[in-house]
Design a protein around this motif. Structure first.
Motif, PDB file in Angstrom:
ATOM      1  N   THR A 121      -7.840   1.068 -10.701  1.00 11.19           N
ATOM      2  CA  THR A 121      -6.666   0.558 -11.415  1.00 11.19           C
ATOM      3  C   THR A 121      -5.706  -0.090 -10.430  1.00 11.19           C
ATOM      4  O   THR A 121      -5.847   0.051  -9.209  1.00 11.19           O
ATOM      5  CB  THR A 121      -5.914   1.700 -12.122  1.00 11.19           C
ATOM      6  OG1 THR A 121      -5.401   2.596 -11.119  1.00 11.19           O
ATOM      7  CG2 THR A 121      -6.832   2.459 -13.069  1.00 11.19           C
ATOM      8  N   ALA A 122      -4.697  -0.780 -10.968  1.00 16.16           N
ATOM      9  CA  ALA A 122      -3.673  -1.387 -10.108  1.00 16.16           C
ATOM     10  C   ALA A 122      -2.982  -0.322  -9.265  1.00 16.16           C
ATOM     11  O   ALA A 122      -2.650  -0.562  -8.097  1.00 16.16           O
ATOM     12  CB  ALA A 122      -2.652  -2.140 -10.963  1.00 16.16           C
ATOM     13  N   GLU A 123      -2.777   0.842  -9.850  1.00 19.05           N
ATOM     14  CA  GLU A 123      -2.101   1.921  -9.122  1.00 19.05           C
ATOM     15  C   GLU A 123      -2.923   2.415  -7.938  1.00 19.05           C
ATOM     16  O   GLU A 123      -2.368   2.975  -6.986  1.00 19.05           O
ATOM     17  CB  GLU A 123      -1.806   3.088 -10.074  1.00 19.05           C
ATOM     18  CG  GLU A 123      -0.660   2.828 -11.042  1.00 19.05           C
ATOM     19  CD  GLU A 123      -0.986   1.794 -12.112  1.00 19.05           C
ATOM     20  OE1 GLU A 123      -0.038   1.167 -12.631  1.00 19.05           O
ATOM     21  OE2 GLU A 123      -2.183   1.590 -12.426  1.00 19.05           O
ATOM     22  N   GLU A 124      -4.225   2.220  -7.980  1.00 20.00           N
ATOM     23  CA  GLU A 124      -5.114   2.706  -6.922  1.00 20.00           C
ATOM     24  C   GLU A 124      -5.643   1.572  -6.034  1.00 20.00           C
ATOM     25  O   GLU A 124      -6.588   1.768  -5.277  1.00 20.00           O
ATOM     26  CB  GLU A 124      -6.290   3.461  -7.548  1.00 20.00           C
ATOM     27  CG  GLU A 124      -5.862   4.699  -8.334  1.00 20.00           C
ATOM     28  CD  GLU A 124      -7.008   5.292  -9.123  1.00 20.00           C
ATOM     29  OE1 GLU A 124      -7.583   4.574  -9.976  1.00 20.00           O
ATOM     30  OE2 GLU A 124      -7.344   6.456  -8.896  1.00 20.00           O
ATOM     31  N   ALA A 125      -4.998   0.412  -6.090  1.00 17.59           N
ATOM     32  CA  ALA A 125      -5.534  -0.776  -5.420  1.00 17.59           C
ATOM     33  C   ALA A 125      -4.838  -1.123  -4.111  1.00 17.59           C
ATOM     34  O   ALA A 125      -4.997  -2.230  -3.610  1.00 17.59           O
ATOM     35  CB  ALA A 125      -5.459  -1.976  -6.360  1.00 17.59           C
ATOM     36  N   LEU A 126      -4.089  -0.183  -3.533  1.00 18.01           N
ATOM     37  CA  LEU A 126      -3.374  -0.505  -2.296  1.00 18.01           C
ATOM     38  C   LEU A 126      -4.329  -0.760  -1.131  1.00 18.01           C
ATOM     39  O   LEU A 126      -4.148  -1.726  -0.378  1.00 18.01           O
ATOM     40  CB  LEU A 126      -2.403   0.625  -1.946  1.00 18.01           C
ATOM     41  CG  LEU A 126      -1.652   0.460  -0.617  1.00 18.01           C
ATOM     42  CD1 LEU A 126      -0.902  -0.863  -0.555  1.00 18.01           C
ATOM     43  CD2 LEU A 126      -0.692   1.631  -0.406  1.00 18.01           C
TER      44      LEU A 126
END
Length: 286
Positions: free
Chosen positions: A241-246
């Motif tokens: 997800t975007a939240e896990e894409a760092l």
């Protein structure tokens, strides 16, 4: 790293008298003044929230703050010029007052919003539409004499996903930049930055093609901005997800720097700053 190229890329920006050296890549922190931007962590709807985020990003070393009050995520709702201005202007004024040295970029495709924000103390116009959604934008940029980020997109946020069709994505984006830059030059615009528009009317493979060939844009002799932060082209490939894409963001930002990106537009300032610093160490010890 792309420390030397055959073409001489412009290495400074004049942001209302503040000369910004791009010979070392710079980091632009994203602050979304919207309720519906794709990454929830970037949404700062109240002035005090936006100020706190600005303070955090500046303390982490952000060179620019990019303020957007119109969501450009796919299928985003349209809002009026007045609503966009009402969201944006109080934050611009508050940051200018509290952090007068901050360099502010305004993420808008509307010339009236851009001019109002520049008059309030902002420095840069970041236009996702490359002048296509407001025919007065190029004239406004030329009149204001501020740096202009020229992004490639087809259609608008509601239609762009259906328009990601190209015979040659790199060639079409390159020609788009060349044509629009000539128009801007004729009007007297200065300090143009190019943004390939990752995720805007681009499929994931098309985005990776543009990133892979990023250094070829240096033939236009203009600085490059890369904005891949937490986008679907990362997290869809990683099944996350975007939240896990760092972590994926940092990987692609690193690639972009090695290919000559001058500005990284990011949600997370510290990891981008660290990538720049480590690659500078590599460059200095090559």
């Amino acid at each position: 790293m792309a420390k030397d190229t055959f073409f001489h890329t412009k290495a400074t920006l004049n942001a209302r008298g503040k000369l910004i050296d791009l010979s070392v890549p710079k980091v632009m922190g994203i602050i979304n003044l919207t309720p519906d931007s794709f990454y929830a962590g970037s949404r700062k709807n109240a002035v005090d929230e936006a100020l706190a985020q600005a303070e955090k990003m500046l303390a982490e070393g952000a060179d620019f703050l990019d303020l957007g009050a119109y969501s450009s995520r796919p299928n985003a709702d349209d809002i009026s010029v007045q609503e966009e201005t009402d969201r944006l202007l109080p934050v611009v004024e508050a940051i200018v007052q509290k952090f007068p040295e901050a360099v502010l970029s305004i993420d808008t495709f509307r010339s009236k919003v851009a001019e109002t924000a520049i008059q309030a103390g902002a420095h840069i116009i970041n236009d996702i539409s490359g002048g296509q959604l407001d025919e007065a934008m190029f004239e406004t940029v030329a009149k204001l004499k501020v740096p202009y980020i020229l992004m490639h997109m087809k259609g608008n946020p509601k239609t762009m996903n259906q328009l990601a069709v190209y015979d040659d994505v790199f060639g079409e984006v390159y020609d788009y930049f060349a044509d629009k830059y000539q128009r801007l030059k004729k009007l007297g615009a200065t300090d143009v930055v190019l943004d390939p528009g990752f995720g805007f009317a681009k499929t994931h493979p098309q985005g990776y093609t543009l990133l892979n060939r990023l250094e070829e844009f240096h033939a236009l002799q203009l600085p490059l901005l890369v904005g891949v932060s937490r986008k679907r082209m990362i997290y869809a490939q990683l099944d996350t997800t975007a939240e896990e894409a760092l972590n994926g963001t940092t990987v692609l930002n690193t690639v972009a720097i090695t290919k000559g990106a001058s500005i990284l537009r990011v949600h997370d300032v510290t990891p981008a700053i660290q990538a720049v610093k480590l690659l500078q160490c590599l460059r200095n010890n090559s």
